[in-house]
Design a protein around this motif. Structure first.
Motif, short mmCIF file in Angstrom:
data_model
loop_
_atom_site.label_atom_id
_atom_site.label_comp_id
_atom_site.label_asym_id
_atom_site.label_seq_id
_atom_site.Cartn_x
_atom_site.Cartn_y
_atom_site.Cartn_z
N LEU A 154 0.83 -1.21 0.00
CA LEU A 154 0.00 0.00 0.00
C LEU A 154 0.86 1.25 0.00
CD1 LEU A 154 -2.83 -1.08 2.47
CD2 LEU A 154 -3.02 -0.71 0.02
N ASP A 155 2.00 1.20 0.67
CA ASP A 155 2.92 2.34 0.63
C ASP A 155 3.44 2.57 -0.78
OD1 ASP A 155 2.72 3.11 3.26
OD2 ASP A 155 4.39 1.86 3.94
N ILE A 156 3.74 1.48 -1.48
CA ILE A 156 4.18 1.60 -2.88
C ILE A 156 3.07 2.23 -3.73
CG2 ILE A 156 4.83 0.30 -4.94
CD1 ILE A 156 6.19 -1.74 -3.12
N LEU A 157 1.83 1.81 -3.48
CA LEU A 157 0.69 2.38 -4.20
C LEU A 157 0.56 3.88 -3.91
CD1 LEU A 157 -1.78 1.98 -6.00
CD2 LEU A 157 -3.09 1.38 -3.95
N ILE A 158 0.79 4.28 -2.67
CA ILE A 158 0.73 5.70 -2.31
C ILE A 158 1.81 6.48 -3.05
CG2 ILE A 158 1.02 7.36 -0.44
CD1 ILE A 158 -0.19 5.28 1.44
N VAL A 159 3.00 5.90 -3.15
CA VAL A 159 4.08 6.56 -3.90
C VAL A 159 3.68 6.74 -5.36
CG1 VAL A 159 6.43 6.28 -4.76
CG2 VAL A 159 5.91 5.75 -2.37
N ILE A 160 3.10 5.69 -5.97
CA ILE A 160 2.68 5.77 -7.37
C ILE A 160 1.62 6.85 -7.56
CG2 ILE A 160 1.54 4.51 -9.23
CD1 ILE A 160 2.84 1.96 -8.13
N ILE A 161 0.65 6.90 -6.65
CA ILE A 161 -0.42 7.90 -6.74
C ILE A 161 0.16 9.31 -6.62
CG2 ILE A 161 -2.46 8.83 -5.58
CD1 ILE A 161 -3.18 5.96 -4.81
N THR A 162 1.05 9.50 -5.66
CA THR A 162 1.62 10.83 -5.42
C THR A 162 2.48 11.29 -6.59
OG1 THR A 162 1.67 10.29 -3.05
CG2 THR A 162 2.93 12.21 -3.77
N VAL A 163 3.34 10.40 -7.07
CA VAL A 163 4.20 10.76 -8.21
C VAL A 163 3.37 11.04 -9.45
CG1 VAL A 163 5.98 9.88 -9.77
CG2 VAL A 163 6.19 9.51 -7.30
N THR A 164 2.36 10.22 -9.70
CA THR A 164 1.49 10.43 -10.86
C THR A 164 0.76 11.76 -10.77
OG1 THR A 164 1.15 8.03 -11.05
CG2 THR A 164 -0.41 9.47 -12.20
N LEU A 165 0.27 12.09 -9.60
CA LEU A 165 -0.43 13.36 -9.42
C LEU A 165 0.48 14.54 -9.68
CD1 LEU A 165 -3.04 14.81 -8.54
CD2 LEU A 165 -2.25 14.62 -6.17
N ARG A 166 1.70 14.45 -9.17
CA ARG A 166 2.67 15.54 -9.37
C ARG A 166 3.06 15.67 -10.85
NH1 ARG A 166 4.80 20.42 -8.92
NH2 ARG A 166 7.04 20.46 -9.21
N LEU A 167 3.37 14.55 -11.51
CA LEU A 167 3.81 14.61 -12.90
C LEU A 167 2.68 15.05 -13.83
CD1 LEU A 167 6.04 11.41 -13.17
CD2 LEU A 167 6.74 13.78 -12.78
N LEU A 168 1.46 14.58 -13.57
CA LEU A 168 0.33 15.01 -14.40
C LEU A 168 0.07 16.50 -14.25
CD1 LEU A 168 -2.27 12.10 -13.99
CD2 LEU A 168 -0.94 12.71 -16.03
N SER A 169 0.27 17.02 -13.05
CA SER A 169 0.05 18.46 -12.86
C SER A 169 1.06 19.28 -13.65
CB SER A 169 0.15 18.81 -11.37
OG SER A 169 1.48 18.69 -10.89
N VAL A 170 2.29 18.75 -13.79
CA VAL A 170 3.30 19.45 -14.59
C VAL A 170 3.04 19.27 -16.07
CG1 VAL A 170 5.77 19.56 -15.13
CG2 VAL A 170 5.04 19.22 -12.77
#
Length: 255
Positions: free
Chosen positions: A199-215
């Motif tokens: 679940l921590d890995i999933l949180i990392v994926i969600i956070t990174v995806t959110l940041r990269l999509l915003s850029v």
């Protein structure tokens, strides 16, 4: 202080006990240091200033986290791996800055990774020290963005959490909130240790995806509400006075 240290040791912490997260965190620390060093290099500062900027960016968030929760001396100052990685990042910028300048998306990805990992790490450590959930979230967010704030302060710039119009603080908040739910589920034995890591890995994926999509897609937070004219207290008071006068005149005419 000793009691807090014993609690943190006895409480399982995925990011500190799993080799995968430890390697990624070291990589994130390294690239954060490079980003900080490049910020100083672009302003044509000397080598010593580049090393200082790299050190503050790589280790600033973790140091602030440990001071907030009472972990003294901070882990970043007692673990020689972190110090060595920060120094190595600064040296890479000094000798390889033209090549580093071309790695825009690579640096952006690892910056997002660092944001996610440090936010999770700070939240988990706050909960390990028996802090309330809201306080642990605050510690996690500070850990995630603290290094960048320290870098911008020493370089006399507006902090990136304010300057960057893309989603930067929001992913850190999302990661910290989700981490609280995962850690609470593990504490109450709703999930096992392996599930917590996944679940921590999933949180990392969600956070990174959110940041990269915003850029990539230019997602920004809304600013102040645009209005053509401000409210005028004087005009409203005049309307009230006129209405009062009109009503008083109507009463006199009626009489």
């Amino acid at each position: 202080m000793l009691l807090a240290a014993q609690i943190s040791i006895s409480t399982p912490m995925p990011l500190e006990s799993n080799w995968f997260f430890l390697i990624v965190e070291y990589l994130a620390t390294f690239f954060c240091g490079m980003i900080g060093g490049m910020a100083a290099c672009r302003r044509e500062f000397d080598s010593f200033s580049i090393m200082i900027a790299a050190w503050f960016t790589a280790l600033g968030g973790g140091t602030i986290r440990d001071v907030l929760i009472g972990c003294i001396p901070p882990t970043n100052l007692t673990n020689y791996w972190y110090l060595g990685i920060a120094i190595l990042a600064g040296l890479c910028v000094i000798f390889l800055h033209p090549e580093v300048e071309k790695l825009y998306w690579t640096n952006t990805i690892f910056d997002a990774l660092a944001l996610a990992l440090f936010a999770i790490d700070g939240t988990t450590k706050g909960l390990a020290y028996h802090m309330p959930a809201i306080t642990a979230i605050f510690v996690g967010v500070v850990t995630g963005v603290g290094g960048g704030v320290c870098r911008d302060v020493i370089l006399n710039e507006v902090p990136v959490i304010i300057r960057d119009k893309h989603l930067y603080l929001v992913p850190a908040i999302v990661a910290s909130i989700l981490t609280v739910f995962v850690c609470k589920a593990y504490i109450y034995n709703w999930i096992n240790f392996t599930s917590e890591i996944l679940l921590d890995i999933l949180i990392v994926i969600i956070t990174v995806t959110l940041r990269l999509l915003s850029v990539k897609l230019d997602w920004t937070m809304p600013g102040a509400v645009k209005r053509s004219q401000p409210l005028s207290l004087h005009s409203s008071r005049r309307v009230e006075k006129k209405s009062k006068k009109g009503s008083s005149r109507g009463l006199l005419h009626h009489k």
